[in-house]
Structures are given as structure tokens and as C-alpha cells.
Design a protein around this motif. Sequence first.
Motif, PDB file in Angstrom:
ATOM      1  N   THR C 170     -23.038   9.807 -21.145  1.00  0.00           N
ATOM      2  CA  THR C 170     -23.883  10.535 -20.194  1.00  0.00           C
ATOM      3  C   THR C 170     -25.027   9.662 -19.717  1.00  0.00           C
ATOM      4  OG1 THR C 170     -23.362  12.528 -21.455  1.00  0.00           O
ATOM      5  CG2 THR C 170     -25.065  12.717 -19.795  1.00  0.00           C
ATOM      6  N   SER C 171     -25.582   8.870 -20.630  1.00  0.00           N
ATOM      7  CA  SER C 171     -26.698   8.010 -20.238  1.00  0.00           C
ATOM      8  C   SER C 171     -26.259   7.001 -19.186  1.00  0.00           C
ATOM      9  CB  SER C 171     -27.257   7.292 -21.465  1.00  0.00           C
ATOM     10  OG  SER C 171     -27.864   8.220 -22.343  1.00  0.00           O
ATOM     11  N   LEU C 172     -25.118   6.362 -19.411  1.00  0.00           N
ATOM     12  CA  LEU C 172     -24.690   5.337 -18.455  1.00  0.00           C
ATOM     13  C   LEU C 172     -24.273   5.947 -17.120  1.00  0.00           C
ATOM     14  CD1 LEU C 172     -22.761   2.742 -20.649  1.00  0.00           C
ATOM     15  CD2 LEU C 172     -25.161   2.754 -19.937  1.00  0.00           C
ATOM     16  N   THR C 173     -23.646   7.109 -17.160  1.00  0.00           N
ATOM     17  CA  THR C 173     -23.272   7.749 -15.894  1.00  0.00           C
ATOM     18  C   THR C 173     -24.516   8.193 -15.137  1.00  0.00           C
ATOM     19  OG1 THR C 173     -21.245   8.495 -16.964  1.00  0.00           O
ATOM     20  CG2 THR C 173     -21.783   9.511 -14.865  1.00  0.00           C
ATOM     21  N   THR C 174     -25.502   8.686 -15.867  1.00  0.00           N
ATOM     22  CA  THR C 174     -26.761   9.049 -15.211  1.00  0.00           C
ATOM     23  C   THR C 174     -27.410   7.811 -14.603  1.00  0.00           C
ATOM     24  OG1 THR C 174     -27.062  10.857 -16.782  1.00  0.00           O
ATOM     25  CG2 THR C 174     -29.019  10.146 -15.572  1.00  0.00           C
ATOM     26  N   LEU C 175     -27.368   6.716 -15.336  1.00  0.00           N
ATOM     27  CA  LEU C 175     -27.875   5.444 -14.799  1.00  0.00           C
ATOM     28  C   LEU C 175     -27.166   5.096 -13.490  1.00  0.00           C
ATOM     29  CD1 LEU C 175     -28.610   2.379 -14.569  1.00  0.00           C
ATOM     30  CD2 LEU C 175     -27.258   2.006 -16.625  1.00  0.00           C
ATOM     31  N   GLN C 176     -25.857   5.164 -13.494  1.00  0.00           N
ATOM     32  CA  GLN C 176     -25.104   4.757 -12.298  1.00  0.00           C
ATOM     33  C   GLN C 176     -25.367   5.692 -11.113  1.00  0.00           C
ATOM     34  OE1 GLN C 176     -21.310   4.697 -14.527  1.00  0.00           O
ATOM     35  NE2 GLN C 176     -21.037   2.593 -13.809  1.00  0.00           N
ATOM     36  N   LEU C 177     -25.384   6.992 -11.385  1.00  0.00           N
ATOM     37  CA  LEU C 177     -25.623   7.937 -10.286  1.00  0.00           C
ATOM     38  C   LEU C 177     -27.079   7.893  -9.826  1.00  0.00           C
ATOM     39  CD1 LEU C 177     -23.358  10.905 -11.415  1.00  0.00           C
ATOM     40  CD2 LEU C 177     -23.108   9.548  -9.329  1.00  0.00           C
ATOM     41  N   ALA C 178     -27.992   7.627 -10.731  1.00  0.00           N
ATOM     42  CA  ALA C 178     -29.400   7.501 -10.328  1.00  0.00           C
ATOM     43  C   ALA C 178     -29.581   6.298  -9.409  1.00  0.00           C
ATOM     44  CB  ALA C 178     -30.302   7.370 -11.561  1.00  0.00           C
ATOM     45  N   LYS C 179     -28.899   5.214  -9.716  1.00  0.00           N
ATOM     46  CA  LYS C 179     -28.982   4.046  -8.821  1.00  0.00           C
ATOM     47  C   LYS C 179     -28.373   4.381  -7.459  1.00  0.00           C
ATOM     48  CE  LYS C 179     -30.771   0.940  -9.405  1.00  0.00           C
ATOM     49  NZ  LYS C 179     -32.243   0.778  -9.235  1.00  0.00           N
ATOM     50  N   LYS C 194     -26.911  -4.430 -25.625  1.00  0.00           N
ATOM     51  CA  LYS C 194     -26.597  -3.257 -24.809  1.00  0.00           C
ATOM     52  C   LYS C 194     -27.560  -3.137 -23.622  1.00  0.00           C
ATOM     53  CE  LYS C 194     -24.263  -0.392 -28.250  1.00  0.00           C
ATOM     54  NZ  LYS C 194     -24.385   0.784 -29.148  1.00  0.00           N
ATOM     55  N   LEU C 195     -28.808  -3.488 -23.831  1.00  0.00           N
ATOM     56  CA  LEU C 195     -29.758  -3.445 -22.720  1.00  0.00           C
ATOM     57  C   LEU C 195     -29.342  -4.417 -21.623  1.00  0.00           C
ATOM     58  CD1 LEU C 195     -33.173  -3.135 -24.613  1.00  0.00           C
ATOM     59  CD2 LEU C 195     -31.980  -1.368 -23.283  1.00  0.00           C
ATOM     60  N   ALA C 196     -28.844  -5.580 -22.045  1.00  0.00           N
ATOM     61  CA  ALA C 196     -28.391  -6.553 -21.045  1.00  0.00           C
ATOM     62  C   ALA C 196     -27.196  -5.996 -20.271  1.00  0.00           C
ATOM     63  CB  ALA C 196     -28.027  -7.871 -21.735  1.00  0.00           C
ATOM     64  N   ARG C 197     -26.298  -5.326 -20.999  1.00  0.00           N
ATOM     65  CA  ARG C 197     -25.143  -4.748 -20.309  1.00  0.00           C
ATOM     66  C   ARG C 197     -25.586  -3.602 -19.375  1.00  0.00           C
ATOM     67  NH1 ARG C 197     -21.187  -3.594 -25.240  1.00  0.00           N
ATOM     68  NH2 ARG C 197     -19.634  -3.084 -23.623  1.00  0.00           N
ATOM     69  N   ALA C 198     -26.583  -2.832 -19.807  1.00  0.00           N
ATOM     70  CA  ALA C 198     -27.094  -1.764 -18.937  1.00  0.00           C
ATOM     71  C   ALA C 198     -27.720  -2.368 -17.681  1.00  0.00           C
ATOM     72  CB  ALA C 198     -28.115  -0.904 -19.692  1.00  0.00           C
ATOM     73  N   VAL C 304     -18.014   3.531 -17.297  1.00  0.00           N
ATOM     74  CA  VAL C 304     -17.865   2.557 -18.377  1.00  0.00           C
ATOM     75  C   VAL C 304     -17.021   3.146 -19.494  1.00  0.00           C
ATOM     76  CG1 VAL C 304     -19.072   1.161 -20.067  1.00  0.00           C
ATOM     77  CG2 VAL C 304     -20.103   1.558 -17.807  1.00  0.00           C
ATOM     78  N   VAL C 305     -15.821   2.631 -19.636  1.00  0.00           N
ATOM     79  CA  VAL C 305     -14.945   3.032 -20.741  1.00  0.00           C
ATOM     80  C   VAL C 305     -14.961   1.885 -21.749  1.00  0.00           C
ATOM     81  CG1 VAL C 305     -12.605   3.673 -21.415  1.00  0.00           C
ATOM     82  CG2 VAL C 305     -13.533   4.449 -19.208  1.00  0.00           C
ATOM     83  N   GLY C 324     -20.983   5.957 -33.781  1.00  0.00           N
ATOM     84  CA  GLY C 324     -21.911   5.310 -32.846  1.00  0.00           C
ATOM     85  C   GLY C 324     -21.497   3.875 -32.604  1.00  0.00           C
ATOM     86  N   GLY C 325     -22.332   3.159 -31.914  1.00  0.00           N
ATOM     87  CA  GLY C 325     -22.051   1.753 -31.678  1.00  0.00           C
ATOM     88  C   GLY C 325     -21.321   1.486 -30.383  1.00  0.00           C
ATOM     89  N   HIS C 326     -20.749   2.532 -29.798  1.00  0.00           N
ATOM     90  CA  HIS C 326     -20.037   2.362 -28.528  1.00  0.00           C
ATOM     91  C   HIS C 326     -21.029   2.187 -27.381  1.00  0.00           C
ATOM     92  CE1 HIS C 326     -20.993   6.531 -29.311  1.00  0.00           C
ATOM     93  NE2 HIS C 326     -21.069   6.697 -28.017  1.00  0.00           N
ATOM     94  N   PHE C 327     -20.494   1.749 -26.253  1.00  0.00           N
ATOM     95  CA  PHE C 327     -21.265   1.575 -25.018  1.00  0.00           C
ATOM     96  C   PHE C 327     -20.469   2.277 -23.920  1.00  0.00           C
ATOM     97  CE2 PHE C 327     -22.386  -0.757 -21.144  1.00  0.00           C
ATOM     98  CZ  PHE C 327     -23.777  -0.833 -21.234  1.00  0.00           C
ATOM     99  N   GLY C 328     -20.901   3.465 -23.573  1.00  0.00           N
ATOM    100  CA  GLY C 328     -20.144   4.259 -22.604  1.00  0.00           C
ATOM    101  C   GLY C 328     -19.153   5.163 -23.310  1.00  0.00           C
TER     102      GLY C 328
END
Lengths: 335, 335, 335, 335
Positions: C170-179, C194-198, C304-305, C324-328
Motif C-alpha cells: 500500500t505504501s509503494l502504490t500510494t507513493l506511485q499514485l501520489a507522484k 529500500k529507501l534507495a529503491r523507493a 512493485v511485485v 516482513g522484509g519484502h518490498f512491495g
Amino acid sequence: MRAIQLVSPSLNSFVAADLPEPSVPGHGQILVAVRAASLNYIDVAVAQGHYPGIAFPLVPVADGAGEILAVGEGVHGLVVGDRVALHPKARWPAGRATAERMAAMRGVSLPGVLVEVIEVDASSAVKAPDHLGWEAIAALPVVATTAWNALEAAHVGPGSTVVVLGTGGTSLTTLQLAKARGARVIVTSSSDDKLARARALGADEGINYRAQPAWDEGVLRLTGGIGADLVLETAGPQTFMRSLAAARQGGTVFTIGFLSGTVAEVDLLPVIVKSLRVQGNNTGSAEDLADALRAIAAHRIEPVVDRVYPSAQVADAYRALAGGGHFGKLAIALT
Amino acid sequence: MRAIQLVSPSLNSFVAADLPEPSVPGHGQILVAVRAASLNYIDVAVAQGHYPGIAFPLVPVADGAGEILAVGEGVHGLVVGDRVALHPKARWPAGRATAERMAAMRGVSLPGVLVEVIEVDASSAVKAPDHLGWEAIAALPVVATTAWNALEAAHVGPGSTVVVLGTGGTSLTTLQLAKARGARVIVTSSSDDKLARARALGADEGINYRAQPAWDEGVLRLTGGIGADLVLETAGPQTFMRSLAAARQGGTVFTIGFLSGTVAEVDLLPVIVKSLRVQGNNTGSAEDLADALRAIAAHRIEPVVDRVYPSAQVADAYRALAGGGHFGKLAIALT
Amino acid sequence: MRAIQLVSPSLNSFVAADLPEPSVPGHGQILVAVRAASLNYIDVAVAQGHYPGIAFPLVPVADGAGEILAVGEGVHGLVVGDRVALHPKARWPAGRATAERMAAMRGVSLPGVLVEVIEVDASSAVKAPDHLGWEAIAALPVVATTAWNALEAAHVGPGSTVVVLGTGGTSLTTLQLAKARGARVIVTSSSDDKLARARALGADEGINYRAQPAWDEGVLRLTGGIGADLVLETAGPQTFMRSLAAARQGGTVFTIGFLSGTVAEVDLLPVIVKSLRVQGNNTGSAEDLADALRAIAAHRIEPVVDRVYPSAQVADAYRALAGGGHFGKLAIALT
Amino acid sequence: MRAIQLVSPSLNSFVAADLPEPSVPGHGQILVAVRAASLNYIDVAVAQGHYPGIAFPLVPVADGAGEILAVGEGVHGLVVGDRVALHPKARWPAGRATAERMAAMRGVSLPGVLVEVIEVDASSAVKAPDHLGWEAIAALPVVATTAWNALEAAHVGPGSTVVVLGTGGTSLTTLQLAKARGARVIVTSSSDDKLARARALGADEGINYRAQPAWDEGVLRLTGGIGADLVLETAGPQTFMRSLAAARQGGTVFTIGFLSGTVAEVDLLPVIVKSLRVQGNNTGSAEDLADALRAIAAHRIEPVVDRVYPSAQVADAYRALAGGGHFGKLAIALT
């Protein structure tokens, strides 16, 4: 101080004047050294005598930008040296449209900005984005406020389609802010050259309405038959029915212009059958302008100033706007 | 089962028919024994051939009410025996206006309600308030949905002023719901008798537009020169400019009618100068109807049914609506 | 047909099953060959027995994607072969939150998507953007609906600042839609990687909350002391007070998560003094998802899958999400 | 002129003072002869030293009413002799919540109203309804603004259910305005006598929370298990979880009070599962007050003033408010 006055309703009636300079700002007021101004159609309407109830001589022009020279008691959030956009609706800091808030307008019912120093309510001045020069700031108040309100009324975001008619100041600013909101933008023009320039500003599609008079059908074709979420209707009677046809079900036709007159033959059927919203607009509040400027600063949008006139040639600027042919805004430098 | 069909576009073409009765409701569907119907102008337009694309023979009439006889699999919240209002927009359970949601309408593009038993999507049926009889329930779907959306669009509450044109079904329902929201209501009519009846329903003021053709000036006078927050525009070209004049700055002209034609000469200037919203409307969703019925139940509002016709006299009901002169709704009893 | 069932509340209780394949879709229904699924925390909560009232055995998993095999009577706008996202809220086509609309959820109160063929209401399937593969489509229903509603609630656009906590789906999708809406986005994470990937996905700023536990102060610093328009609060008690502190006056804290428990010590003072809106959310309607997908299509956003698991390893996917530990998102391929 | 000052944070520290009387109002300002004031909890918090950053001596009290003695240049719409409510948020004429607009409050960060003559920005004074006396007008600014915003946030109208906790000023004003909007109102109290008085004001239901500590279950029972559209949460930690439980899916808990402290143990689960909105509020703008007063005038609502204290007994008024037991507002007459 030096000023320019319009002594009668005629484009030949601009005269240089010497007016008393305001000295100590009143409570809640600021003194601003005006650096630049820009023209809107309402300025032309005033100068041509098409706007009722004007008291001449009048210091003309609604839109301005300048630097704060002094701040009165009770001013908060603005200091000497701040660069500000002067919002023409002098008594509309925020909130909804009321008769009083809409009536008080610089260059129309109040003295305009073609003066060396102007005293204004601090609540009608908005801090300008850092990246913009004086003419760019002065280009914004009316058109950015209007564009922002159009995009808000139609709830425009990514996935929306916006149509702007022509390439005047409000149309191009709406194009730029619509792109910042993630929307797709279609521009109409009679000139392929202007369409190319609009594309360079971010427009996704252009329709030459000379080549394709049924430009509304072009919009439907480009949107899979659905139509646009927002049509910025700047032209009036000549285009109005096509604007209704180009809008999608539940869409918005934001009506601000009457270049081609004011009385339109309107078939109400599409308004009803498609549940359209025809929203008129008479600028907006300083808070609306601040919202628009926040977006402009965040995206480092550069408003399109077609040409800058020295203040000695103000009549030429008016004639140029009246004549059409410009792309974006016409500004006046005060130095 | 017995049904009534319109076999061609003419008020003389209603015939009794024997149609197969639906038996087992499909997934998400219900069978409803229709008890009553009511007429709207769209029904007359269909019967007079003024509505394009109708396939005859057609079971006519959009608005109905009845009792649930059977529920299919996957139906939730409705049970056999429930009394329901049948929402004519058969595929618009909730959400915004889309072409598909607006197009599917009983009695127009879909079979209407003049049948003994109708099979409908459960999501297009709304539980009826307990205090209402069949004709009253049947009177509501189109007009209550429309009235509610008008009041929502204009954000009407205590302190607001609402103008309704005439005393047809939508006008009177808007009057009743506006009073439930605490607003002040002004009614126009050509008949002092109807104005008196509207006052008995709660109207605060009445203007006889025969005695006072400039009824918009009357509205301004009654509102201290400010104008109305909402004008329910049911008439079309003849009244449109006065409706714009009667609305306040930032006000809403909710456009649903074209009794006097569809093409209006519209001066766009007041729309722009006063920042008016002209909002077209083509009914609304079943959720909108449910909201309106919740308010109607809470206030025990009794819709105004001017006259109830037996189903054998359906043509008379159509002629009466076409002829005008009614006060509120015309209903048809199915027994 | 093949299916996977959860026979008891345990991550060790997934079993292959042979269930009857639905054949002819009912009225308003479609048959969908499921191609992929994705996991959300609610799936883990169900499998761990933390969600009350589950009837086992249960076909698990809320989010899915597939191809339409057959359409029932009364289905409009969808045809055989269409690629669709399956919205988990099976009875919420559009409109506001109600108990009934929120309660019916695939993989929770209804059978989930880990089957070869599923029969669903056509109104709960949304056409997928052309540019996305099956796992990407399956990744979207819950998170894109939630992200869109968060951005709508906070009225996010250009000039807005959005804070997302962590780098889950949800965080990454919100990031993408917010952009896509033109906003500025700040991401928090415990991992610089992870911050670099974000940032590579468009984030403007990253705050490592391990290095800077007072990440709310970081948000204030990055916003000139003003705070964020929207904080997407995914974590719960551990972060809640900092989320309130990071929001601006009149801002929104959109609360969807309780990774760190559900009971928070909340100081109501900042909520009151700053006029904050704490908005809880339990997914949303299929229309909300359609809006989000329209934006995702227009901007060709690629969700992001993090990893795709074959259906035989579904338990591993659950364990990975729980750990935990996943990204997306974590997806499951059904083939 | 005579004034009352609070010289230190103590209910024993009110002293009569002689302050210079303002003479000529500045630009955009007016002089108002204060006729009455009313107390809110924030006044008590200031006087008890619970509010940080107060500079003593301070002229206390936020809410006032009076008659205009003089108007400065640039004041529009107000004239000498007008009766006005003094809005305590002195720099918030309209628009959204910002730090600056919320910070400037009479009796807190600015001098309050316990003076013979006060100079205020004209934009912070709102014309009073004709039917109200001085104490009634003075009773309104904080509570009517807050009540109106609560009802707007929850979109309350006919068919809605509103719960107000207790019978203080904001609760009773919310009750009165909710009834004017056509809603159903449930009041909680520890006193059957107060519940009877609330019913006399229009409340539909009363719950004695001493007799029925689980008053949230009472609300559910009275709403068919659905819950309330709006809970006006005035009490804080002691009641917060029950307020969440009493709200319906998608409902609003409008949080303004912390009588029982500020730190609550909050289970976020109902907020998420029911998609609740917890909306904090710190008064509102003068435009909000004007909207509320428009409704109060239209319905001739009489605010409940429990007792009027002469200015010599201001400390008694503070003690009475601190002690509880009042029903509605406590006012102070200045003569």
C-alpha cells in the motif's frame, strides 16, 4: 509618483500621471513597489468601454507583481522585501463567492496596478514562487486562480482528460496545471504552429479547428467516445454547443469567456441527458491563488509570457490583446 | 400475466397484453408484484414519439412500487414480503453518472412497470418507508432522486433559499425535502390556488408568475437582493434566463426540464459574473433514492399524488400529464 | 477443478483440493480463469486465526486477476477474453461504506481466489490496464483502492506532501499514485537500501527511522515546519503519535494498519489543536478501484511485485509476508 | 476605560483595570462597545494555567458581542450601530485551517473581550441575528462555529442521527442546529432532569449514562444496530472508545473535548474496520460562524444561556464552568 491613467474609455486614452505616493501603510496593509503587470480580457473590456460602471480617470490593469516596501501594523507572514503576486480581487482573501468579494477588483472598480507604489491589504498579496521573474509572477493572478478553480471543480487528476480552447493565458496555465495534476490535455487552435508550441508545453494532443471544425468529434475520438472530464470554455457562443458535446457524462464545462459574444443558443438537452455541470467563474480568492502558486512552485512551472511591453507602450499591449494572435500572456514591465 | 403495452408512439396505442410471467428470479434478482406506478414527463415523451430509439411494443412507465414475491440467490438485505420502490435506472446502484448507468431505464430502453410481476436486479429496488401507501411509494423514484440530488448539489440547509418552478411532482418533492433540510422555499405558479396548496405543504412564499411575470425580481426582493441558493429549473427556454437572474452569487440552477422546448437563448454573462453552476441532471442512483427515502421516512413526508388512475385508464393519465394542470404526481393503481 | 484450501487457522494448513468447477454464470455474473493472486495482511490474519468468524475450510486470498471465460445474462461492458482485476469486496460496486458492503470479502467471509475458475458478480470485476501482466494486475485491488482513497481523502495534488510509512504494497502504490497526482512524497524505512529503491520509484525524500527514530521531526524539517498533508499510517500503535505529529494543520492521517497491535495510547490534543482528520479505511468500492486503474493505465504505472510464488508454495508466500522484509507485494501465479 | 485582567494563572487573579480606550479604528477595523461575553473551557484552561504560553496580565475571554461604535476606512458591509458577534479567531475570516489562522485567538494569544471598547478587524465580526439579546449573541461564536463544522463534516441532514455527549454549550448548540437540519438527535447525560430539558429543546432521545454506562449500546439499539452518523465527542479519554462504538460505518466522531484528560487508550480496529473519520476541531472561520448564524436567524434558534453573571462576578462564572453542572452556556454581562 508616476502612474498611468485611462482618462476615458478608449485605447487612445492612456496618459502618464503624477499621483501622490502612499507613505505609511494602514493596519493590515502593505506598500508594494510594482515591478510588472499583465493584461487580461477584462482590462481590454474596461478600456473599450464595454464594462459598465467604470469611473474615469482610472489607473488600469488588474494583475500585478512587486516587492514589499513597508508593512503596516497587524500584518502577519509578510515582511519587507518579499516578492508578491497582487491578487486583483482585493477583498476576497478566502471563502466562497459573494457579491462583495467579487465586485472589488483592481483596475475595474478599484485603482489598478500601473503605479510605482501601491497600498493593498496584506491578505490580497500572495508570496511568489522563488523561481519566477517579475513578468512571470504578474502573469499569474487571474489565470492561475481561474485555472486552479476549473481543475478543482472538475476534480481533475491522473486518468482525467482536459480540453482547453485556444492558447490564451488561461488556457495555457490550465494546460500546465492539468499536467502537474497528471491529466491528459487536448488543445484546440486555428494554428498548427501554436499547437506545436502547446505540445512543447506538455499538451498530449492538438486539434486544429480550422482543419477540423467539428473539433468536439475529435475530442470524442481521442477519448474512445467518452468525452472530456473538463472543457475550459473561453470562447462563448461560437463554441459553446461543441463544448457541451465534447464533455463526458457528468463532466464539467467551465465557462469563463465571451470572446465571441455573450448570448448563446444553448440546447439544454445534452446538459440534462449527460448530467453536465456548466460552471461559471469570476476569478476566485487569494487562497485559491496561493494553492495554484504552491503547485507552480513545486513543479517549477514557467508561465508563458508572449511579450513584455515597456510601460510607455501600454496601449500597444492592449491593442495586441484585443487583436488576438498572442500565445499566452502579454506583460508590462514597470521600471 | 396481464400487462399493458404501448404498441406505437401514440397516446391512443396502449393495449392490454398477456406476457409470460417470470418465475424463478436469477442470481441477484427479485420478483416484484407491481402494485402501483406513476408518470413522469419522460413517459409522455416516449408515448408521443419524442424520445428517440424506442423499440415498440414497449411495456411503458418508469416508476413503480410493489411487494417482493421471490428472491434469487445472492440477494442480501431484501426478503419476500418487503415493500419496495422500483428505481427506474436499472443498472445504477450507486456511484457517479456514466453513459451505461444513465442509459438503462425502465419504460424507455427497458420494459417498464405496467405488468403484474416484474423481475429486477435487487440493487435497483429500495425498501419503502413504512408510512406510505403503494401510490405514494410509486410516486417517488424519479422525483425524490432528482430532488435530493438538486438539494445536495446546492448544499441546501437551514439558512438556504430554494426556488421551485411550478407545482409538478419534482417541484413539490423538492419543496418537501428542502423544508426537511431546514431551508426556506419559494414556489412559482400561474395559479393562486396552487400557491395556497404549496404553502399548506410548507412553502414559505409563493409568486404568481401570471400576476408578476418578472418573478425573478420577486425572488430578489424576497431575499434582500441576494437571490436563491438553488433554482429548480423545470421549464426550459421560457424561464431559463429568469432562473439565472434569480440565483445568488455562487448559486445553483438545477436544470431538469424542457417543457417549453430545449433550445434556449442563454446570456452567459450572469453565469460567469455570478459564478453560477448550471447543473443538468438525468435522475440518479438507487443509493440517491435510498438517501431521499431515509429523509422521507424520518420526516414522514407524504408525497403529493394528485390523482390515481386505474390501469384501464392509463391513456387518460398520460393525457392529463401532457395537458398540465395537475398538482404533484399522477399515479396508476395496478390491482 | 484444482483449488487450494485453508483447512484450519494455521500457516501449515494449506491443502490442494478438488472443487466442482462453476459452469454457466448466473444473471449478472461472469466466470473468470484465475491467473494470479497477491497477498495482503488480512490474508495472513485469516490464516493465523487472528480474524474472527472464519468458516474453515476456506479457499483463501482476497486479491486476484484473470481472464473472462463466460458472461451471464445481464452483464454489460465485459466480454469473454477480457482481462480483469477481481475486487475483493464482492458486493461493493460503488457508493459509500456500509456494513454489508464492507463485510462481504473474498478470502475472508467469502471463498477466495485460489481456484482455477471463479464465478463473481460482473460488478466486482474491473477491466485491467493493457500494459500490466497477471501478477501486476493481481497485486492491485486492495492496495490501489486503499491508496486512491487515501489520496482523495487528503485531496492530494501538486504542492501537497505525502508521507508513507514503510515500503509494503500500500505504501509503494500510494507513493506511485501520489507522484502521478503531482505530489511530493517522503518514505520512511529501516533500510537505506529500500529507501534507495523507493527513490528510484519516484520518492522525493527518504527517512531511515532506525537512524532517525524521531522521523516526524524529519518530516517537519523537510516541510519547512508545516508538516504533511497526508500520512499513510500503516503501522499502528508504535508510530501513531509520530504520524499525528508529522501531519500539518488540517491534515489527514489515513489509518489502515495495525502491524504493531491495535491499541494505541493517543494524545487527542494534537488531533484537536491541529484540526486533524484521522480517517480509517477498510478498502473501498470497485468504482474506487476503477478510478485508480484509470490513473495507473494513464501513467503506465508498474506495481512493485517483490516476488512471485508458484501456487504450490503458497505457504511460503504467507510466511514471507508475515516475516516482513519484502518490498512491495508478494504474488502467487496460478497456472 | 474599565477592563478586567487576569494577572496570573489563577481563578483568584481577576482584577479590575483601567486601560486606554481605543479611539480611531485603523484601516479595516472597527470599534465595538462590548455588551456581553460568554465562557468556554479554553478560558478556564487559560485561567488555571493549563494552557501554555500565555502572557500575563491578560484581558481574558474569547467570546463576545457588542455594538459598533466606529468603523475605519476600508470597512465594507458593517456600519455604526450594527450588533455583532465577535469571532475569537481574530485572523481567520474564511478558508481552511492553517497554523496562523488557528493561533490568533482572543483571550488566549490576544487580548480578550472583557473591556468596554475593543478594536477588531471588521472581518472578525459577524452581524448578529435580530431576534437575539446580547448574552445570547455572546454565547455563540465558539460553539456555533464548532457545531456547524461538526454537522458539515458528517454531512448531517434529514435521515441522519447525531449523538451529543452531555449538555454543555457546544452539545446543546449542535442539538439545536442538527434539528434545524432535519436530523434525529440523541443526548447523553448523567441527569434525567437535563435530559428532559434537552428533549424540550428538540432532542429525540436521551440516555442517562449513569443508569446505562454502556450508552453506546443504547445508541445502537435506538438506530436499529446501525449507529450514529455523527458523535460529538466532548469528553475525551473516558468516552472515546464508546464514541467509536456508537458511530456507524463511515461515520464521524468529531473530537473537540478533553474534559477527562487528553491521553486515550484507543483501539484503532473499529476506526479501520468501520472506516470511521475522527475529526479534530479547533473552532473555525468567521465565515463558518456567519453560516451558523444564518441558520440560527432563519430558525429563530435561542441559544441556551444557563446563567448570566455581572462582570464583577467573573470569577464565579469561571468556577461554575470549571465545576460543571451547568446546562448550556454561562454568560457575563458588561454594562
